[in-house]
Write an enzyme that holds these catalytic residues in place. Sequence first.
Site, mmCIF file in Angstrom:
data_model
loop_
_atom_site.group_PDB
_atom_site.id
_atom_site.type_symbol
_atom_site.label_atom_id
_atom_site.label_comp_id
_atom_site.label_asym_id
_atom_site.label_seq_id
_atom_site.Cartn_x
_atom_site.Cartn_y
_atom_site.Cartn_z
ATOM 1 N N HIS A 49 54.051 35.820 32.171
ATOM 2 C CA HIS A 49 55.247 35.398 32.905
ATOM 3 C C HIS A 49 55.775 36.540 33.769
ATOM 4 C CE1 HIS A 49 59.705 34.130 32.829
ATOM 5 N NE2 HIS A 49 59.080 33.260 33.596
ATOM 6 N N GLU A 89 51.869 34.238 36.206
ATOM 7 C CA GLU A 89 52.823 33.404 36.940
ATOM 8 C C GLU A 89 53.771 34.363 37.645
ATOM 9 O OE1 GLU A 89 56.910 31.402 37.160
ATOM 10 O OE2 GLU A 89 56.302 33.318 36.342
ATOM 11 N N ASP A 126 57.091 34.499 40.892
ATOM 12 C CA ASP A 126 58.044 33.732 41.712
ATOM 13 C C ASP A 126 57.975 34.240 43.142
ATOM 14 O OD1 ASP A 126 59.317 32.500 39.304
ATOM 15 O OD2 ASP A 126 59.825 34.596 38.914
ATOM 16 N N HIS A 174 62.468 36.904 41.586
ATOM 17 C CA HIS A 174 62.960 35.731 40.860
ATOM 18 C C HIS A 174 64.320 35.254 41.379
ATOM 19 C CE1 HIS A 174 65.050 33.527 37.667
ATOM 20 N NE2 HIS A 174 63.849 33.065 37.364
ATOM 21 N N GLU A 223 54.770 30.215 41.526
ATOM 22 C CA GLU A 223 55.985 29.397 41.545
ATOM 23 C C GLU A 223 56.681 29.568 42.887
ATOM 24 O OE1 GLU A 223 58.989 29.831 38.407
ATOM 25 O OE2 GLU A 223 60.370 28.709 39.690
#
Length: 266
Positions: free
Chosen positions: A26, A53, A55, A68, A128
């Site tokens: 993450h 993952e 952002d 993020h 993402e």
Amino acid sequence: MDSVATENLDDQRFYLRQNVPAVIGHRGAARYAPENTLASVRKAHELGVQWVEVDVKLSADRIPFLLHDTKLDRTTDGRGRASRRTMEELSVMDAGSWFAAASRGERLPTLVALIALLDRLDMGLNLEIKPTPGSDRETTDAIVDVLRRHWPEHRPWPLLSSFSLAALARARDIAIDMPRGLLIDEFMRDWPGALDELQCASLHINHKVVTPDLLSTATEEGIPVLLYTVNDGSRAVELLQAGASSIITDAPDVIFDAIGGTAPLR
Ligand code: G3P
Ligand code: MG
């Protein structure tokens, strides 16, 4: 053609079921390095992680980069909305000191820089799409444009995901060949309808709101389910045994220990 360069939803789901690893880092490996930095991706790799993952949002000059929050304040030495800064301004900010003194000087990476690192490390990606409010369409456009120009031809497309229905609708319209996942942070009754409408291959759900019923229904339908953010080993085992495809975690080593064995370092 890559096995995943297909517009067929069943084929995309089959590809994901076969290829999405049980453990995804993450924001890189957010427990051990400043989130959404190249150091965090390198740390994930060191821990044996195969996919991360991250952002991605847009700078003022429309360059996709990793961050993020809407604002710079929590994870950099900058202030205010990130979307008001050019990439040149963003690229000199310190994105490491907030995390640890030893991380001082870590930068906000562009998506292009991330792609080069992932290729070098032979890693996969769940990207993402995290638009700042109101920029769903342009963020998606810029990300897809960078992927089409910079993603290595020999690698399967990354798995795109978003909480933004507008971003996912745009991605469906311009990147039907890239697998896409619907992110859910609260229980959504008609998730099958949303997946269908957006032609999403996978479901990415907050593990705090997932139900056994949803997991078994999705699994029976062959829909890959990815759970975030799971940092507890026994919870990860429970979810994987219930049919989850993947655990998105800040602490990949904790999850590897719990599920028995680490992915081999390449
Ligand atoms: O993609 C899974 C997870 O990252 C979604 O939540 O807020 O950590 O980006 P967030
Ligand atoms: Mg995220």
